[in-house]
Structure formats: C-alpha cells, structure tokens
Scaffold this motif. Structure first.
Motif, mmCIF file in Angstrom:
data_model
loop_
_atom_site.group_PDB
_atom_site.id
_atom_site.type_symbol
_atom_site.label_atom_id
_atom_site.label_comp_id
_atom_site.label_asym_id
_atom_site.label_seq_id
_atom_site.Cartn_x
_atom_site.Cartn_y
_atom_site.Cartn_z
ATOM 1 N N GLU A 55 -31.220 41.161 -11.402
ATOM 2 C CA GLU A 55 -30.015 40.437 -10.993
ATOM 3 C C GLU A 55 -29.030 41.129 -10.292
ATOM 4 N N PHE A 56 -28.310 40.597 -9.280
ATOM 5 C CA PHE A 56 -27.282 41.590 -8.613
ATOM 6 C C PHE A 56 -26.021 40.674 -8.586
ATOM 7 N N ILE A 57 -24.931 41.583 -9.049
ATOM 8 C CA ILE A 57 -23.508 40.916 -9.044
ATOM 9 C C ILE A 57 -22.784 41.570 -8.245
ATOM 10 N N TRP A 58 -22.349 40.567 -7.123
ATOM 11 C CA TRP A 58 -21.717 41.550 -6.052
ATOM 12 C C TRP A 58 -20.213 41.514 -6.017
ATOM 13 N N ASN A 59 -19.537 42.256 -5.365
ATOM 14 C CA ASN A 59 -18.078 42.037 -5.198
ATOM 15 C C ASN A 59 -17.313 42.121 -6.612
ATOM 16 N N ARG A 60 -17.897 43.087 -7.564
ATOM 17 C CA ARG A 60 -17.236 43.176 -8.789
ATOM 18 C C ARG A 60 -17.369 44.906 -8.833
ATOM 19 N N THR A 61 -16.016 45.320 -9.308
ATOM 20 C CA THR A 61 -15.862 46.709 -9.460
ATOM 21 C C THR A 61 -16.006 47.231 -10.792
ATOM 22 N N VAL A 62 -16.617 47.715 -11.457
ATOM 23 C CA VAL A 62 -16.964 48.329 -12.901
ATOM 24 C C VAL A 62 -15.765 49.346 -12.983
ATOM 25 N N SER A 63 -14.490 49.148 -13.729
ATOM 26 C CA SER A 63 -13.399 50.168 -14.137
ATOM 27 C C SER A 63 -13.576 50.763 -15.235
ATOM 28 N N ARG A 64 -14.329 50.428 -16.206
ATOM 29 C CA ARG A 64 -14.455 51.496 -17.354
ATOM 30 C C ARG A 64 -15.739 51.042 -18.200
ATOM 31 N N ILE A 65 -16.266 52.129 -18.775
ATOM 32 C CA ILE A 65 -17.329 51.823 -19.794
ATOM 33 C C ILE A 65 -17.236 52.260 -21.312
ATOM 34 N N GLU A 66 -17.527 51.132 -22.081
ATOM 35 C CA GLU A 66 -17.427 51.428 -23.547
ATOM 36 C C GLU A 66 -18.478 51.304 -24.413
ATOM 37 N N GLY A 67 -19.203 52.175 -24.776
ATOM 38 C CA GLY A 67 -20.374 52.134 -25.531
ATOM 39 C C GLY A 67 -21.482 51.535 -24.635
ATOM 40 N N ASN A 68 -22.090 50.478 -24.942
ATOM 41 C CA ASN A 68 -23.087 50.123 -24.048
ATOM 42 C C ASN A 68 -22.540 48.801 -23.342
ATOM 43 N N THR A 69 -21.324 48.723 -22.856
ATOM 44 C CA THR A 69 -20.698 47.388 -22.128
ATOM 45 C C THR A 69 -19.884 47.996 -21.020
ATOM 46 N N VAL A 70 -20.153 47.429 -19.764
ATOM 47 C CA VAL A 70 -19.171 47.717 -18.562
ATOM 48 C C VAL A 70 -18.179 46.644 -18.553
ATOM 49 N N TYR A 71 -16.943 46.945 -17.882
ATOM 50 C CA TYR A 71 -16.142 46.050 -17.586
ATOM 51 C C TYR A 71 -15.541 45.928 -16.228
#
Length: 376
Positions: A164-180
C-alpha cells in the motif's frame, strides 16, 4: 502464523528497493511519501545504472544484481530501459593510458575494451572525432528515464498483493513501532527510514553524529533530437575517470588528477564531471556539478551550467543543443567513503541511506541484501 508488516518511509529508489525486497519475502508493506509522487534525487538524475563506476568486489557485484532487477522491473512495470553500455572518451595520451591500464586490470574480470577512434565513432555518432585518441567501451551499463522509471515502479509495486502507498503524508515522528503524521498513525513490525537528503525531520541527533553530508548537483535536459537521432551509449570524458572509484585500479590516475587540477581549476572546484545520456523520447540529459555541505543554495548558477556545456561541446556533437529544462538535485553523501549507511536504531527502526550518487546503480541490490540480513 501472522504476516509480518513493515513501513517504508519515502518513495525514492532506496524505498522502492526495500519495498520490492520485503514484498518478495512475504511482508505486508506500507510506503508513506510526503509528496504526491517522488520528487527528490531519484527523479533528478541521468538514469544511469553504472557498474563501470564501481570498484571490483561487493559494490560491483551489487551493481550487476541491481542491473538485473532494473531490467526485470522495466518489463513488469513497462518503462524504458536500454542496455547501452558506455563510452569514456580519451583525448590526451594520459587519458588513453588510464584507459589502457583499466582494460588491463579488468582482463578476465568484466567487459572492458579499448577502442580506436574509428571504432568509437561507429559506436556513437555523438562522439566528437576531433583529437580523439580512443575510448573505453564497457557493455554492462543500462539507461532508464528516472522520471518515468521511478513513477512506474511505484505504480507496479502498488499493484502487488500486500503493498500500500500513502501519498502526500509527512511522517514527523516515530515512537516504538508506530509512525505519526499529524493526528494519523500507522504501526508495523519493522520501520525503514529511507528519507534521502531529509536529515532534519527524523532522528536529527543521530544524523548530526554520522559522517554524512549533502550534495547539490546541477543538471540540464536538451530537447528531443530530430529525426529520432540516437547517440547510442552514454558518453563521458576525462573528468569522469577521476570521479568514479572504479578507475582507481589505473596507476596513472593520480597523475591525471594532478593535470586536471592545473588545467581545469574552476571545474574541479565545482566538482564538475560531464556526461550525457539519452532517454527513450530522444531527450539528452547532461551534467553535472557536485557541491557539498548542509548550507546549499536554492539558487542555481548559470556559470556552472555554462562550464558543463562548454566542456561537453569538447567531446560531444548533437543535432540540437536547445535546453528544455534545468534543475538541481540534492542527495545524501557519506564523508567516510562508505557506499551506504545502514543503522539499526532499535529492534524496530532501521535507517537505509547514504547512497550518494550511486542510488540508481546500487539500491535494488542493497535492498535485497538488507532484507536477507534480517533473517526469517
């Protein structure tokens, strides 16, 4: 048994290589890209898959494996890829000597042949015969159009099961196994940060402590050549000998470097070595310069483009020299001589970066190596 899942951050060539390798091993992969489509260095280059530039050993073997994957992906994703080989032209006795030494060193190892001027011009009508002493011919090189190839590779991978591709989204932080990304989040068993020249958003302290910098390169594209005229192999001249590690096997290379530093001080100061490739549409991509640091100007220099064009006119002849577009790209570059930077942050997050100007040549092979190294 639950299916393993991964998040890949970025949609450039390194990210595509990781996505392909993970999917092939049965992983569920989510790719998150900050733009509507890839816009970084992966689409701003020559499109050269360039084994000749790699030193013998693991880097060259990786380049050859990447070449195989590029050809496979071209068939599956439907983009232009041409097995062109390459020509490095020699106009001085010293340049010819470097070619001779390289050919001798590669004997029995890989394709490398010294051509005389007549043979060279027969390979490429774009080679300037005036003063030409000979050329190095190698057959492994492949040309793609990066703007087409990266886009269609993403489309192909997106069509595969469990991608799956998710476009136009900037990942600003990573905590554990989760990206935000703002209020949205995604979780996976493993996370791969393939963010190219963006050092600042994720793990800035780690980037600051790493021997890595950025490189800005200026490039241009000439219009489609008339009457479907083709240059054949991509062309390079003397400055490319001192740019690529693959030529370090030639004992005369150091002498050639000294000559160039005296003869071309302005070109050396801007890290200019000049090459040209042709895409499937007949357009010519030319460049490039290399400016290193973290404070790279957003403004391109006309004098740098002029130096590139002037040097190119010394060894190439085209039907139409009209410039269609000009741009710059910025890529990450290791300062310790490494060909890549793989860093395991914890048991979940891995950074895959630092390919320098070899991303198109090495990434697909590297992706397989990284995934194979994870075990089952």
């Amino acid at each position: 048994m639950n299916q393993k899942s991964a998040i890949v951050i970025g949609a450039g060539i390194v990210s595509m290589s990781m996505t392909r390798a993970l999917q092939a091993k049965g992983w569920k992969v989510t790719v998150i890209e900050r733009h509507p489509k890839a816009q970084g260095a992966s689409v701003r280059n020559f499109g050269m898959v360039w084994p000749v530039g790699q030193p013998q050993g693991p880097a060259f073997d990786r380049a050859i494996r990447s070449r195989e994957i590029w050809l496979e992906m071209s068939e599956k994703a439907g983009f232009f890829a041409e097995k062109t080989g390459s020509l490095h032209l020699a106009y001085t006795d010293l340049e010819l000597q470097v070619v001779e030494e390289y050919v001798a060193a590669m004997s029995g190892i890989k394709s490398a042949e010294l051509l005389n001027p007549e043979q060279t011009v027969k390979k490429s009508p774009a080679a300037n015969p005036k003063g030409l002493k000979g050329a190095l011919w190698t057959e492994e090189e492949v040309i793609v159009d990066p703007r087409e190839a990266i886009f269609k590779t993403a489309k192909y991978l997106e069509s595969l099961p469990n991608v799956e591709f998710i476009w136009n989204r900037t990942v600003s932080r990573i905590e554990g196994n989760t990206v935000y990304s703002g209020q949205k989040s995604w979780s996976a068993d493993r996370i791969f940060v393939c963010s190219g020249a963006d050092f600042e958003t994720l793990y800035p302290e780690i980037f600051e402590a790493t021997p890595i910098t950025k490189c800005k390169l200026q490039m241009m594209r000439l219009v489609k050549q008339p009457d479907n005229w083709r240059i054949g192999p991509p062309l390079c001249a003397g400055l490319s000998f001192i740019h690529y590690k693959g030529f370090q096997v030639a004992p005369s290379l150091e002498k050639l470097k000294e000559v160039y530093h005296h003869q071309y001080p302005d070109l050396i100061s801007w890290g200019i070595h000049v090459m040209v490739s042709q895409n499937g549409l007949g357009e010519l991509t030319i460049g490039d310069s290399h400016e290193y640091g973290l404070d790279l100007s957003p403004f391109d220099r006309e004098d740098v483009n002029r130096m590139i064009l002037d040097f190119l006119k010394g060894f190439a002849q085209f039907k139409d020299w009209k410039i269609d577009s000009a741009w710059h790209g910025i890529y990450p570059k290791m300062t310790n001589g490494a060909t890549e930077w793989i860093q395991q942050i914890d048991e979940v997050v891995t950074i895959v970066n630092g390919m320098g100007g070899n991303g198109m040549t090495l990434s697909f092979g590297l992706g397989e190596e990284v995934v194979a190294g994870m075990g089952e």
